[in-house]
Design a protein around this motif. Structure first.
Motif, short mmCIF file in Angstrom:
data_model
loop_
_atom_site.label_atom_id
_atom_site.label_comp_id
_atom_site.label_asym_id
_atom_site.label_seq_id
_atom_site.Cartn_x
_atom_site.Cartn_y
_atom_site.Cartn_z
N PRO A 40 -27.60 -56.61 1.11
CA PRO A 40 -26.27 -56.66 1.75
C PRO A 40 -25.52 -57.94 1.44
O PRO A 40 -24.29 -57.94 1.33
CB PRO A 40 -26.57 -56.52 3.25
CG PRO A 40 -28.02 -56.73 3.40
CD PRO A 40 -28.67 -56.41 2.11
N TYR A 41 -26.24 -59.05 1.27
CA TYR A 41 -25.59 -60.31 0.92
C TYR A 41 -24.93 -60.20 -0.45
O TYR A 41 -23.80 -60.65 -0.65
CB TYR A 41 -26.63 -61.44 0.93
CG TYR A 41 -26.06 -62.84 0.72
CD1 TYR A 41 -26.58 -63.68 -0.27
CD2 TYR A 41 -25.03 -63.32 1.52
CE1 TYR A 41 -26.08 -64.96 -0.45
CE2 TYR A 41 -24.53 -64.60 1.35
CZ TYR A 41 -25.05 -65.42 0.36
OH TYR A 41 -24.55 -66.69 0.18
N LEU B 172 -17.90 -57.87 -2.89
CA LEU B 172 -16.63 -57.59 -2.22
C LEU B 172 -15.73 -58.82 -2.26
O LEU B 172 -14.53 -58.73 -2.54
CB LEU B 172 -16.91 -57.18 -0.76
CG LEU B 172 -15.70 -56.83 0.09
CD1 LEU B 172 -15.01 -55.59 -0.44
CD2 LEU B 172 -16.12 -56.60 1.54
N LEU B 173 -16.34 -59.97 -2.05
CA LEU B 173 -15.60 -61.22 -2.09
C LEU B 173 -15.02 -61.45 -3.48
O LEU B 173 -13.89 -61.92 -3.64
CB LEU B 173 -16.55 -62.36 -1.70
CG LEU B 173 -16.00 -63.76 -1.57
CD1 LEU B 173 -16.80 -64.51 -0.52
CD2 LEU B 173 -16.10 -64.51 -2.88
N VAL C 4 -9.49 -57.56 2.61
CA VAL C 4 -10.70 -56.73 2.49
C VAL C 4 -10.34 -55.27 2.67
O VAL C 4 -10.83 -54.40 1.93
CB VAL C 4 -11.78 -57.18 3.51
CG1 VAL C 4 -12.92 -56.18 3.56
CG2 VAL C 4 -12.31 -58.56 3.17
N ALA D 151 -21.83 -58.18 -0.17
CA ALA D 151 -20.75 -59.00 0.42
C ALA D 151 -20.13 -59.90 -0.64
O ALA D 151 -18.91 -60.08 -0.70
CB ALA D 151 -21.30 -59.84 1.58
N LYS D 152 -20.97 -60.46 -1.49
CA LYS D 152 -20.45 -61.33 -2.54
C LYS D 152 -19.65 -60.52 -3.56
O LYS D 152 -18.65 -61.00 -4.09
CB LYS D 152 -21.59 -62.09 -3.21
CG LYS D 152 -22.16 -63.20 -2.34
CD LYS D 152 -23.07 -64.14 -3.10
CE LYS D 152 -24.40 -63.49 -3.39
NZ LYS D 152 -25.35 -64.45 -4.00
N LEU E 246 -19.34 -68.30 8.89
CA LEU E 246 -18.99 -67.24 7.95
C LEU E 246 -17.61 -67.49 7.34
O LEU E 246 -17.41 -67.29 6.14
CB LEU E 246 -19.01 -65.90 8.69
CG LEU E 246 -18.82 -64.65 7.82
CD1 LEU E 246 -19.93 -64.56 6.77
CD2 LEU E 246 -18.81 -63.40 8.70
N TRP F 164 -16.90 -67.92 3.44
CA TRP F 164 -16.01 -66.98 2.76
C TRP F 164 -14.97 -67.73 1.92
O TRP F 164 -14.76 -67.42 0.76
CB TRP F 164 -15.32 -66.08 3.80
CG TRP F 164 -14.34 -65.12 3.21
CD1 TRP F 164 -13.00 -65.34 3.01
CD2 TRP F 164 -14.62 -63.81 2.70
NE1 TRP F 164 -12.42 -64.24 2.42
CE2 TRP F 164 -13.38 -63.29 2.22
CE3 TRP F 164 -15.76 -63.03 2.60
CZ2 TRP F 164 -13.28 -62.01 1.67
CZ3 TRP F 164 -15.66 -61.76 2.05
CH2 TRP F 164 -14.44 -61.27 1.58
#
Lengths: 449, 68
Positions: free
Chosen positions: A417-418, A424-425, A14, A421-422, A298, A302
């Protein structure tokens, strides 16, 4: 210890992504701003436009899913009875010990059987003999239709499935994961589509452990959006659907011809694309419900999602060109698949540049200020509202009974924000794929994780 | 015992013997002692014959039974 080390490695990845997609681009955009503030403004508005386009797709799906499609028999229906059906349940023991028995008994005891009967094949692999194997053998003695197929040496779900396809004798094959509880009427609902010419039917998957944690509650609503809204709306608008890995109903000859490729991390999506690119048809029916378990930590979330994202990226590289060149797909179906393959990657990469553009602007101005115009206000409102609208649409069409109404406003609040996050993933998964890192971490499943 | 139960039991046996064949083949490939390897190879071939027998029986049942 191994899990801790693995989590640490993910954090490092990350950090790498933030360096490559935030820190370095900030420097680049700062140089752009110094040379031409107008050029920076153009970049800003282009990125904002991508957000608007993506939000528009979300609205299209949300409102598109409001249409009710009742099954109407087509002239192509042959009115053949439901054939003997093979249920193939994939399991990795000992990880899925707690859930597999319940899944098997549900199929054996509760599913409404066609006149030709069913067979249930447990396709499993295990590094060592486990206690449950004795219980499974007792179950097989009691239920002759239960076949225990230990795929010796198998290291993946694909290998398990390919191994047991040789054993499957049904005219229709149902693929389930170890934690999938299907409803009793699934076979009759699925067969009516196959009878009229479709080759694969994808049912709806619902989460049954949303109460366990904040992450599983989020995934519960997310799955209602995916299966109840997104897949369904796309099936109506584009006459296209995909096999999502479980709760899928296949014509046996088609599945035996397609098989699964073990090198693909999302063998289901790869199989889907090879299926449609060879001229077969897939439909989504959200009335065929199965219930499964979501990751409740989490870390598990992930790793599972990263594998999915990396698998989708693999499929994008492998199949995008084939989709565009296909003689079997109509234009709207090519559009559908291009959204899922190319656009998914492009958007996740490009949308990250919003932050370095804003940071570069602050550096250039020497102050933290937000360049608000009516267009930007509209974009913020329009984009931020898409998540709550999705949640509302999902609530309206959620499988009843709904375990907890509070999960929907919860999802609406954390949707943005979810999504970040996805995204970024997704970038981490692209990084892993480009570096050739393909780690298959089994999604552990138990009724209490 | 009805034909459906017979068929189901044969399929259970087929799966069990396929697994046994695979395990013995794996042992034959990986065990360091050559005599043991030869022994496991022979057993694997036996299991492969069982697999072929079950498949043959199932094929015969399929031809005989109108319910297939």
């Amino acid at each position: 210890m191994q899990a801790r080390r693995r989590n640490l490695m993910e954090l490092i990845k990350v950090a790498e992504i933030l360096l490559v997609f935030i820190v370095l681009p900030t420097a680049v955009f700062y140089l752009v701003a110094r040379h031409s503030p107008f050029a920076l403004a153009v970049c800003y508005h282009v990125i904002i436009s991508l957000f608007i386009f993506q939000a528009s797709l979300s609205y299209l799906q949300s409102f598109g899913a409001l249409a009710r499609r009742r099954f109407k028999e087509l002239p192509t229906a042959k009115h053949q009875p439901v054939p003997k059906t093979t249920f193939i349940i994939s399991a990795y023991l000992p990880n899925e010990v707690e859930v597999v028995e319940e899944t098997l008994l549900n199929v054996l005891q509760k599913v409404e059987r066609p006149a030709s009967g069913i067979e249930v094949i447990l396709a499993y692999n295990t590094p060592e003999m486990v206690e449950i194997e004795t219980r499974l053998k007792e179950l097989a003695y009691k239920w002759p239709e239960l076949i225990l197929a230990n795929a010796h040496g198998s290291k993946s779900k694909s290998e398990n499935l390919n191994y047991v396809l040789e054993l499957a004798s049904g005219g229709m094959i149902v693929l389930l994961d170890a934690d999938h509880i299907v409803r009793p009427d699934c076979l009759f609902r699925a067969w009516r589509w196959l009878d009229e010419g479709y080759d694969v039917v994808q049912g709806r998957c619902r989460i049954r452990n949303g109460h366990e944690s904040a992450i599983s509650a989020l995934v519960e609503v997310e799955f209602e959006i995916i299966y109840g809204i997104s897949h369904y709306a796309k099936s109506l608008m584009f006459d296209a659907a995909l096999f999502g890995g479980a709760n899928g109903y296949w014509k046996a000859p088609v599945l035996k011809a397609v098989k699964f490729h073990p090198e693909m991390l999302t063998e289901d999506i790869d199989a889907t694309l090879r299926t449609v690119l060879s001229g077969h048809r897939i439909v989504h029916d959200r009335s065929i419900v199965s219930e499964e378990l979501a990751p409740s930590t989490l870390s598990r979330w992930w790793h599972q999602r990263k594998r999915w994202a990396q698998g989708w990226f693999q499929c994008s590289i492998k199949h995008q060109w084939g989709v565009l060149a296909s003689k079997f797909l109509k234009f709207r179906q090519k559009f559908y698949w291009t959204l899922l393959l190319f656009w998914r990657i492009f958007y996740d990469v490009a949308s990250q540049f919003l932050f370095p553009i804003v940071f570069a602007y602050w550096l250039h101005k020497g102050a933290v200020e937000f360049p608000m115009t009516p267009f930007i206000w509209f974009a913020i409102f329009y984009t931020m509202l898409s998540g709550p609208v999705e949640a509302l649409a999902a609530y309206k069409d959620a499988v009843r009974p709904i375990p907890s109404l509070l999960r929907y406003p919860y999802y609406a609040v954390v949707a943005f924000p979810y999504t970040l996050a996805k995204n970024l993933l997704q970038l981490v998964s692209v990084r892993d794929e480009l570096f050739g890192e393909r780690e298959w971490i089994i999604s552990a499943r138990s009724t209490k994780q | 015992m009805g034909s459906e139960t017979l068929e189901a039991r044969l399929r259970q046996l087929l799966a069990a013997d396929m697994n046994a064949r695979d395990v013995y083949e794996d042992l034959a490939r990986n065990v360091p002692d050559k005599k043991l390897a030869a022994l496991f190879d022979a057993i694997a071939k036996d299991e492969a014959r069982h697999v072929a027998t079950w498949k043959g029986l199932l094929s015969l049942l399929e031809k005989m039974s109108p319910s297939f």
